[in-house]
Design a protein around this motif. Structure first.
Motif, PDB file in Angstrom:
ATOM      1  N   ASP A 108      13.876 -16.832  -0.508  1.00  0.00           N
ATOM      2  CA  ASP A 108      14.979 -17.568   0.111  1.00  0.00           C
ATOM      3  C   ASP A 108      15.082 -18.976  -0.476  1.00  0.00           C
ATOM      4  N   GLN A 109      13.916 -19.623  -0.679  1.00  0.00           N
ATOM      5  CA  GLN A 109      13.922 -20.958  -1.263  1.00  0.00           C
ATOM      6  C   GLN A 109      14.448 -20.923  -2.687  1.00  0.00           C
ATOM      7  N   ARG A 110      14.068 -19.868  -3.420  1.00  0.00           N
ATOM      8  CA  ARG A 110      14.538 -19.740  -4.795  1.00  0.00           C
ATOM      9  C   ARG A 110      16.060 -19.578  -4.834  1.00  0.00           C
ATOM     10  N   GLN A 111      16.586 -18.775  -3.930  1.00  0.00           N
ATOM     11  CA  GLN A 111      18.029 -18.600  -3.880  1.00  0.00           C
ATOM     12  C   GLN A 111      18.733 -19.899  -3.511  1.00  0.00           C
ATOM     13  N   THR A 112      18.123 -20.643  -2.573  1.00  0.00           N
ATOM     14  CA  THR A 112      18.695 -21.932  -2.191  1.00  0.00           C
ATOM     15  C   THR A 112      18.691 -22.895  -3.361  1.00  0.00           C
ATOM     16  N   LEU A 113      17.565 -22.929  -4.106  1.00  0.00           N
ATOM     17  CA  LEU A 113      17.476 -23.812  -5.262  1.00  0.00           C
ATOM     18  C   LEU A 113      18.471 -23.423  -6.345  1.00  0.00           C
ATOM     19  N   LEU A 114      18.645 -22.122  -6.570  1.00  0.00           N
ATOM     20  CA  LEU A 114      19.608 -21.674  -7.568  1.00  0.00           C
ATOM     21  C   LEU A 114      21.028 -22.061  -7.171  1.00  0.00           C
ATOM     22  N   ALA A 115      21.330 -21.919  -5.877  1.00  0.00           N
ATOM     23  CA  ALA A 115      22.654 -22.316  -5.401  1.00  0.00           C
ATOM     24  C   ALA A 115      22.853 -23.823  -5.562  1.00  0.00           C
ATOM     25  N   GLU A 116      21.787 -24.601  -5.263  1.00  0.00           N
ATOM     26  CA  GLU A 116      21.869 -26.054  -5.408  1.00  0.00           C
ATOM     27  C   GLU A 116      22.015 -26.432  -6.883  1.00  0.00           C
ATOM     28  N   LEU A 117      21.264 -25.734  -7.758  1.00  0.00           N
ATOM     29  CA  LEU A 117      21.368 -26.002  -9.194  1.00  0.00           C
ATOM     30  C   LEU A 117      22.776 -25.703  -9.688  1.00  0.00           C
ATOM     31  N   ASP A 118      23.342 -24.577  -9.253  1.00  0.00           N
ATOM     32  CA  ASP A 118      24.703 -24.218  -9.639  1.00  0.00           C
ATOM     33  C   ASP A 118      25.683 -25.294  -9.198  1.00  0.00           C
ATOM     34  N   HIS A 119      25.494 -25.781  -7.970  1.00  0.00           N
ATOM     35  CA  HIS A 119      26.356 -26.835  -7.437  1.00  0.00           C
ATOM     36  C   HIS A 119      26.238 -28.108  -8.270  1.00  0.00           C
ATOM     37  N   ARG A 120      24.995 -28.495  -8.620  1.00  0.00           N
ATOM     38  CA  ARG A 120      24.805 -29.730  -9.376  1.00  0.00           C
ATOM     39  C   ARG A 120      25.345 -29.615 -10.791  1.00  0.00           C
ATOM     40  N   VAL A 121      25.136 -28.456 -11.416  1.00  0.00           N
ATOM     41  CA  VAL A 121      25.648 -28.269 -12.774  1.00  0.00           C
ATOM     42  C   VAL A 121      27.165 -28.386 -12.785  1.00  0.00           C
ATOM     43  N   LYS A 122      27.815 -27.769 -11.820  1.00  0.00           N
ATOM     44  CA  LYS A 122      29.278 -27.857 -11.755  1.00  0.00           C
ATOM     45  C   LYS A 122      29.722 -29.295 -11.500  1.00  0.00           C
ATOM     46  N   ASN A 123      28.979 -30.015 -10.649  1.00  0.00           N
ATOM     47  CA  ASN A 123      29.320 -31.414 -10.412  1.00  0.00           C
ATOM     48  C   ASN A 123      29.167 -32.242 -11.681  1.00  0.00           C
ATOM     49  N   VAL A 124      28.072 -31.993 -12.428  1.00  0.00           N
ATOM     50  CA  VAL A 124      27.841 -32.732 -13.666  1.00  0.00           C
ATOM     51  C   VAL A 124      28.950 -32.446 -14.670  1.00  0.00           C
ATOM     52  N   LEU A 125      29.314 -31.167 -14.822  1.00  0.00           N
ATOM     53  CA  LEU A 125      30.371 -30.814 -15.757  1.00  0.00           C
ATOM     54  C   LEU A 125      31.705 -31.451 -15.350  1.00  0.00           C
ATOM     55  N   ALA A 126      31.975 -31.431 -14.040  1.00  0.00           N
ATOM     56  CA  ALA A 126      33.214 -32.054 -13.557  1.00  0.00           C
ATOM     57  C   ALA A 126      33.196 -33.560 -13.809  1.00  0.00           C
ATOM     58  N   THR A 127      32.033 -34.193 -13.612  1.00  0.00           N
ATOM     59  CA  THR A 127      31.908 -35.635 -13.846  1.00  0.00           C
ATOM     60  C   THR A 127      32.086 -35.960 -15.322  1.00  0.00           C
ATOM     61  N   VAL A 128      31.458 -35.159 -16.188  1.00  0.00           N
ATOM     62  CA  VAL A 128      31.589 -35.373 -17.636  1.00  0.00           C
ATOM     63  C   VAL A 128      33.048 -35.239 -18.062  1.00  0.00           C
ATOM     64  N   LEU A 129      33.734 -34.225 -17.543  1.00  0.00           N
ATOM     65  CA  LEU A 129      35.147 -34.036 -17.873  1.00  0.00           C
ATOM     66  C   LEU A 129      35.978 -35.234 -17.413  1.00  0.00           C
ATOM     67  N   ALA A 130      35.695 -35.697 -16.193  1.00  0.00           N
ATOM     68  CA  ALA A 130      36.435 -36.857 -15.674  1.00  0.00           C
ATOM     69  C   ALA A 130      36.152 -38.104 -16.514  1.00  0.00           C
ATOM     70  N   LEU A 131      34.891 -38.298 -16.907  1.00  0.00           N
ATOM     71  CA  LEU A 131      34.543 -39.446 -17.749  1.00  0.00           C
ATOM     72  C   LEU A 131      35.274 -39.370 -19.090  1.00  0.00           C
ATOM     73  N   ALA A 132      35.313 -38.173 -19.656  1.00  0.00           N
ATOM     74  CA  ALA A 132      35.996 -38.007 -20.947  1.00  0.00           C
ATOM     75  C   ALA A 132      37.473 -38.346 -20.820  1.00  0.00           C
ATOM     76  N   GLN A 133      38.101 -37.837 -19.766  1.00  0.00           N
ATOM     77  CA  GLN A 133      39.537 -38.071 -19.581  1.00  0.00           C
ATOM     78  C   GLN A 133      39.830 -39.550 -19.329  1.00  0.00           C
ATOM     79  N   GLN A 134      39.037 -40.176 -18.452  1.00  0.00           N
ATOM     80  CA  GLN A 134      39.272 -41.583 -18.139  1.00  0.00           C
ATOM     81  C   GLN A 134      38.981 -42.478 -19.337  1.00  0.00           C
ATOM     82  N   THR A 135      37.928 -42.145 -20.102  1.00  0.00           N
ATOM     83  CA  THR A 135      37.602 -42.934 -21.290  1.00  0.00           C
ATOM     84  C   THR A 135      38.697 -42.792 -22.337  1.00  0.00           C
ATOM     85  N   ALA A 136      39.197 -41.556 -22.518  1.00  0.00           N
ATOM     86  CA  ALA A 136      40.236 -41.315 -23.520  1.00  0.00           C
ATOM     87  C   ALA A 136      41.518 -42.081 -23.199  1.00  0.00           C
TER      88      ALA A 136
END
Length: 451
Positions: A108-136
């Motif tokens: 259960d903890q592993r599944q929770t961590l995987l879900a949290e990792l998925d959430h963080r990765v998507k947040n990081v990708l969204a942040t990187v995309l936003a940074l790229a757009q705003q910088t451009a």
């Protein structure tokens, strides 16, 4: 069964008894010993539905069981067999029980961590995309975009490295300051304040904010001249938050900017909001002064694992090789398991004049290429779960210099203890080319200097 941690049970239709062993009683909370049971009602929790049973009467399943003695819920694995007579009538049930509560909890903890990792990765990708757009939107040339965007990615990378070292429970403000200012202008920067840890969200926001301030100070402010200084101070607030002040002095005379840049917007809006507080920039003639106030929600408890203060970035830019990087005639091996990064390295090194060997994406590929003449190498520390050390050892034995381009945040120097420069991901490929050029220059001057 005792060594395996199993308890056993048996039901006999002819005798009308349901027998529970002492080991099973300890696991399930049932009473040990035989008990009258003319039907299977007493052991129904330990028999699966009809559709879950095998043709030979064998079965195995897991379920949650509430112990009747103390009310605790445990997870049990049951394996058994049902014996039937010629007429199909159930004659007996025999089985074993195992407590798998700890394993289920880990799953259960592993599944929770995987879900949290998925959430963080998507947040990081969204942040990187936003940074790229705003910088451009706020840059007029490709070179300016790459420089600004790359610097912001490095700031995010530094914060994530610190958070990973503390198992994502928080990052210390002084570590964030050291990561951004430690190697920027030795002797011209100072930071001080009480031990204070930030949540992952607040740490990323502050890292970006400090990067914007530092980049501006180097380009236009106090760190653009040798006499300038930057002082960073923070203190706790009664409400549980903190206040941080960035003060520049000794630099060029400051006047408010004519055009509002993304850095100011990021500081006042993004950083302030992410810290649950506010930010204010004061363009004083003597030097920029920035005040950040953060709410209590931005502060994290002290993590159980507190990493050491980060060392200065090992390689952020190579300055000893003057002028444009020239690798003409150099044969450079690339070992990198990320295809896009390998392609970028190949393009960058080729543009600098190098003859690229590889890229090698797997350890076996890299080892197979070692028979060719090689002047230098760029190595990723980990290749799909395999250490690149065998390649590094072979290169070192041949006195071939190499640089690590890696995402692993080892503060003690190069991976594996090798005597080699390290460039942390994310990086600018021109840094790698410059590092290789410097290695070749040093190797030509001291051909026996490496092991």
């Amino acid at each position: 069964m005792a060594v395996a941690g199993l308890g056993e049970f048996a039901w006999d239709a002819a005798a009308g008894l349901f027998a529970v062993s002492a080991r099973m009683a300890a696991i399930t909370g049932l009473r040990p010993g035989p008990a009258p049971a003319k039907t299977t009602q007493a052991l129904e929790p330990f028999i699966p539905p009809e559709q879950s049973r095998g043709p030979d009467g064998a079965y195995e399943f897991e379920f949650r069981h509430v112990r009747p003695d103390d009310g605790r819920t445990v997870c049990l694995r049951v394996a058994g067999v049902l014996a039937r007579g010629p007429d199909g009538r159930l004659l007996s049930v025999t089985g074993v029980v195992e407590d798998v509560t700890s394993r289920k909890l880990e799953e259960d903890q592993r599944q929770t961590l995987l879900a949290e990792l998925d959430h963080r990765v998507k947040n990081v990708l969204a942040t990187v995309l936003a940074l790229a757009q705003q910088t451009a939107k706020r840059t007029t040339s490709l070179d300016a975009f790459l420089a600004n965007f790359g610097g912001r990615l490095k700031a995010m990378g530094s914060a994530n490295e610190l958070l990973t070292a503390a198992r994502w429970r928080g990052a210390a403000i002084d570590h964030l300051a050291a990561a951004e200012l430690g190697a920027l202008a030795p002797g011209q920067t100072a930071w001080d304040g009480p031990e204070l840890f930030l949540t992952p969200r607040a740490a990323n926001a502050l890292a970006l904010g400090l990067h914007e301030l530092a980049a501006n100070a180097v380009k236009f402010g106090a760190l653009s001249v040798e006499t300038g200084r930057v002082n960073l101070r923070w203190s706790r607030l009664p409400d549980g938050g903190f206040e941080l002040t960035w003060t520049e002095s000794g630099g060029p005379t400051v006047s408010p900017p004519v055009r509002r840049g993304f850095g100011a917007t990021l500081l006042e809006q993004v950083t302030g909001r992410e810290l649950n507080g506010e930010a204010a920039i004061d363009y004083r003639p003597a030097g920029v002064c920035v005040r950040l106030r953060a709410g209590a929600a931005a502060v994290a408890p002290r993590p159980e694992t507190v990493p050491d203060a980060p060392a200065a970035r090992v390689v952020e830019a190579v300055t000893t090789v003057a002028g444009p990087t020239n690798l003409r005639g150099a044969r450079v091996l690339i070992v990198e398991d990320a295809v896009l990064l390998a392609m970028e390295l190949e393009t960058g090194l080729s543009d600098a004049g190098a003859t690229v060997i590889g890229p090698a994406y797997e350890l076996e590929e890299a080892l197979a290429l070692l028979g060719q003449p090689i002047d230098a190498a760029v190595l990723d520390a980990n290749l799909n779960g395999h250490s690149v050390s065998p390649v590094a050892e072979a290169l070192a034995a041949r006195n071939v210099p190499f640089v690590f381009a890696t995402g692993y945040g080892e503060t003690g120097g190069a991976p594996g203890g090798f005597d080699a420069p390290v460039i942390r991901k994310p990086y600018d490929v021109t840094q790698v080319a410059s590092a290789v050029a410097e290695l070749l220059q040093v190797n030509r001057s001291h051909p026996q200097s490496r092991p």
